[in-house]
Design a protein around this motif. Structure first.
Motif, mmCIF file in Angstrom:
data_model
loop_
_atom_site.group_PDB
_atom_site.id
_atom_site.type_symbol
_atom_site.label_atom_id
_atom_site.label_comp_id
_atom_site.label_asym_id
_atom_site.label_seq_id
_atom_site.Cartn_x
_atom_site.Cartn_y
_atom_site.Cartn_z
ATOM 1 N N GLU A 154 0.839 -1.204 0.000
ATOM 2 C CA GLU A 154 0.000 0.000 0.000
ATOM 3 C C GLU A 154 0.873 1.252 0.000
ATOM 4 O OE1 GLU A 154 -3.459 0.448 2.541
ATOM 5 O OE2 GLU A 154 -3.452 -1.707 2.931
ATOM 6 N N HIS A 155 1.917 1.222 0.799
ATOM 7 C CA HIS A 155 2.809 2.376 0.876
ATOM 8 C C HIS A 155 3.479 2.642 -0.459
ATOM 9 C CE1 HIS A 155 6.806 4.263 1.982
ATOM 10 N NE2 HIS A 155 5.927 5.155 2.383
ATOM 11 N N LEU A 156 3.915 1.588 -1.124
ATOM 12 C CA LEU A 156 4.513 1.730 -2.450
ATOM 13 C C LEU A 156 3.557 2.440 -3.401
ATOM 14 C CD1 LEU A 156 6.592 1.131 -4.686
ATOM 15 C CD2 LEU A 156 5.655 -1.179 -4.818
ATOM 16 N N ASP A 157 2.293 2.007 -3.412
ATOM 17 C CA ASP A 157 1.312 2.627 -4.308
ATOM 18 C C ASP A 157 1.055 4.090 -3.942
ATOM 19 O OD1 ASP A 157 0.981 0.390 -5.891
ATOM 20 O OD2 ASP A 157 -0.730 -0.378 -4.756
ATOM 21 N N LEU A 158 0.987 4.393 -2.647
ATOM 22 C CA LEU A 158 0.762 5.776 -2.228
ATOM 23 C C LEU A 158 1.902 6.679 -2.699
ATOM 24 C CD1 LEU A 158 -0.511 5.356 1.449
ATOM 25 C CD2 LEU A 158 -1.869 5.864 -0.586
ATOM 26 N N CYS A 159 3.126 6.192 -2.582
ATOM 27 C CA CYS A 159 4.277 6.985 -3.021
ATOM 28 C C CYS A 159 4.255 7.207 -4.522
ATOM 29 C CB CYS A 159 5.580 6.303 -2.602
ATOM 30 S SG CYS A 159 5.933 6.361 -0.837
ATOM 31 N N LEU A 160 3.963 6.148 -5.274
ATOM 32 C CA LEU A 160 3.913 6.286 -6.732
ATOM 33 C C LEU A 160 2.780 7.218 -7.147
ATOM 34 C CD1 LEU A 160 4.613 2.593 -7.830
ATOM 35 C CD2 LEU A 160 6.212 4.520 -7.794
ATOM 36 N N ASP A 161 1.640 7.119 -6.471
ATOM 37 C CA ASP A 161 0.525 8.031 -6.759
ATOM 38 C C ASP A 161 0.925 9.486 -6.513
ATOM 39 O OD1 ASP A 161 -1.076 5.871 -7.372
ATOM 40 O OD2 ASP A 161 -2.171 5.882 -5.461
ATOM 41 N N ALA A 162 1.785 9.696 -5.518
ATOM 42 C CA ALA A 162 2.202 11.051 -5.161
ATOM 43 C C ALA A 162 3.290 11.589 -6.093
ATOM 44 C CB ALA A 162 2.700 11.080 -3.718
ATOM 45 N N GLY A 163 3.807 10.740 -6.985
ATOM 46 C CA GLY A 163 4.879 11.175 -7.870
ATOM 47 C C GLY A 163 6.248 11.085 -7.238
ATOM 48 N N ILE A 164 6.333 10.419 -6.072
ATOM 49 C CA ILE A 164 7.619 10.221 -5.405
ATOM 50 C C ILE A 164 8.414 9.168 -6.164
ATOM 51 C CG2 ILE A 164 8.674 9.291 -3.295
ATOM 52 C CD1 ILE A 164 6.361 10.598 -1.747
ATOM 53 N N ASN A 165 9.702 9.399 -6.312
ATOM 54 C CA ASN A 165 10.541 8.471 -7.075
ATOM 55 C C ASN A 165 10.946 7.295 -6.184
ATOM 56 O OD1 ASN A 165 11.936 7.392 -9.176
ATOM 57 N ND2 ASN A 165 13.385 9.055 -9.392
ATOM 58 N N HIS A 166 9.973 6.487 -5.853
ATOM 59 C CA HIS A 166 10.142 5.274 -5.056
ATOM 60 C C HIS A 166 10.748 4.212 -5.960
ATOM 61 C CE1 HIS A 166 9.300 1.889 -2.486
ATOM 62 N NE2 HIS A 166 8.544 2.584 -1.650
ATOM 63 N N GLU A 167 11.811 3.557 -5.486
ATOM 64 C CA GLU A 167 12.539 2.631 -6.358
ATOM 65 C C GLU A 167 12.454 1.179 -5.940
ATOM 66 O OE1 GLU A 167 16.501 4.075 -7.437
ATOM 67 O OE2 GLU A 167 15.379 4.839 -9.155
ATOM 68 N N GLY A 168 11.825 0.876 -4.806
ATOM 69 C CA GLY A 168 11.719 -0.534 -4.467
ATOM 70 C C GLY A 168 11.521 -0.789 -2.991
ATOM 71 N N ILE A 169 11.157 -2.042 -2.669
ATOM 72 C CA ILE A 169 10.916 -2.486 -1.298
ATOM 73 C C ILE A 169 11.486 -3.886 -1.121
ATOM 74 C CG2 ILE A 169 8.844 -1.124 -0.789
ATOM 75 C CD1 ILE A 169 7.143 -3.445 -1.718
ATOM 76 N N ASN A 170 11.820 -4.229 0.102
ATOM 77 C CA ASN A 170 12.173 -5.615 0.432
ATOM 78 C C ASN A 170 12.123 -5.819 1.932
ATOM 79 O OD1 ASN A 170 15.043 -4.134 -0.198
ATOM 80 N ND2 ASN A 170 15.257 -5.501 1.565
ATOM 81 N N ALA A 171 11.826 -7.063 2.341
ATOM 82 C CA ALA A 171 11.965 -7.448 3.735
ATOM 83 C C ALA A 171 13.451 -7.448 4.066
ATOM 84 C CB ALA A 171 11.354 -8.820 3.974
ATOM 85 N N GLU A 172 13.767 -7.053 5.304
ATOM 86 C CA GLU A 172 15.172 -6.944 5.686
ATOM 87 C C GLU A 172 15.624 -8.108 6.566
ATOM 88 O OE1 GLU A 172 18.033 -5.725 5.347
ATOM 89 O OE2 GLU A 172 17.539 -4.443 3.649
ATOM 90 N N VAL A 173 16.853 -7.993 7.092
ATOM 91 C CA VAL A 173 17.530 -9.117 7.725
ATOM 92 C C VAL A 173 16.840 -9.583 9.004
ATOM 93 C CG1 VAL A 173 19.715 -9.880 8.748
ATOM 94 C CG2 VAL A 173 19.731 -8.446 6.699
ATOM 95 N N ALA A 174 16.348 -8.653 9.802
ATOM 96 C CA ALA A 174 15.684 -9.016 11.049
ATOM 97 C C ALA A 174 14.187 -9.199 10.823
ATOM 98 C CB ALA A 174 15.917 -7.938 12.109
#
Length: 339
Positions: A154-174
């Protein structure tokens, strides 16, 4: 004329880490408002540690604007905080005084934990889950749960809708730890988008009863990774000219200015930069090709391309102010002469 909901966002006066604040006003425009159409607006600085009660007026100066897809006719307005005259930057205004260079590119990797009931999401009520290993870029309920992935999508879509240059997501080590990446050209633009992306994430999690924990080592000195905000950076000269000799001078400058960088790379970084968990010690400076335990990671592509391209400073932590981080990187780069 259409009534637009303008959500003015700013950073308060709390130290060492400012909080995001926001309030809404309604204004009429013929179409989606341009930055130059947005008025200054006041707020009570005595409630945000930016003024005293006997003289509490502070002023919000719009500096960037984004669509807000969560609201009908919604607008996100990132602001600087000004003194009552509307022209003098407030002492807490870190954006107004930073170095900026449109030719400087920054990519911030924001790590964070989801927290619920005082512990990372997915942790048992007592003790710890299975050790680190399967969580990084993990798949499946036992590794990442269900709510976390829903939120990050959802956050990814909100950022893209806002025109923010979001480049990716991933689960992290912990377990319970995630990351998103924001890229921008110019230190102010990149940092503006990171702060708005943080705001969107924190606002989104309200409806899930979950908090975002940005502290760089929320689990203390345990065998769990901390959270960083690695800063990938380049300048026009680094991308187009570069060279091994310039690179070596640049690294010498970063080593000489180590204390200045650490000072703005986020609080409590001594808890994270221990030399363990993919970090270099806070007391040392190092660089290495593909070395995730170095202060500066040098990509293979950088070397193959004649020491041209971008570098990754792995020392900034997850609570760091991207305005100050980018500015300090540019200050150090500017200290190295170019032909």
């Amino acid at each position: 004329m259409t009534k637009y909901k303008l959500e003015y966002l700013w950073l308060d006066g709390y130290t060492p880490v400012p909080n995001l604040r926001g309030k809404t006003q309604i204004k009429e425009f013929d179409s989606f408002p341009l930055l130059e159409q947005l008025p200054l607006w006041g707020f009570d600085g005595s409630s945000t540690r930016q003024a005293e009660g006997r003289s509490s007026d502070c002023v919000l100066k719009p500096v960037s604007v984004f669509p807000d897809s969560t609201r009908k006719n919604g607008v996100l307005v990132m602001c600087e905080v000004m003194m009552p005259d509307g022209e003098t930057p407030h002492p807490s205004n870190s954006r107004a005084t930073i170095l900026d260079d449109p030719g400087a590119w920054f990519g911030f990797e924001q790590e964070y934990f989801f927290y619920k009931d005082g512990r990372p999401l997915g942790f048992p009520e007592k003790g710890y889950p299975a050790p680190q290993g399967p969580y990084y870029t993990g798949v499946g309920y036992s590794n990442v749960g269900d709510i976390a992935r829903k939120i990050v999508e959802e956050h990814l879509d909100l950022c893209l809708d806002a025109g923010i240059n979001h480049e990716g997501i991933n689960a992290e080590v912990a377990k319970g730890q995630w990351e998103f990446q924001i890229f921008g050209k110019g230190s102010r633009k990149a940092a503006d988008e990171m702060w708005v992306a943080r705001y969107l994430l924190q606002r989104l999690t309200e409806k899930y009863g979950i908090d975002i924990e940005y502290h760089c080592k929320p689990l203390g000195q345990t065998d769990w990774n901390g959270s960083g905000m690695h800063a990938n950076f380049s300048t026009t000269y680094m991308r187009e000219v570069g060279g091994k000799e310039y690179f070596e001078k640049l690294m010498a400058a970063f080593e000489a200015n180590r204390d200045d960088h650490i000072a703005v790379y986020g609080p409590d970084n001594h808890l994270r930069l221990t030399g363990h968990h993919e970090t270099q010690s806070i007391h040392q400076f190092s660089y290495g090709v593909a070395d995730r335990g170095a202060s500066i990671r040098v990509p293979h592509s950088f070397v193959r391309n004649g020491y041209r391209g971008y570098l990754e400073d792995r020392r900034p932590n997850s609570q760091g102010d991207p305005y100050q981080i980018a500015s300090q990187i540019l200050k150090t780069i500017a200290s190295v002469p170019t032909p």
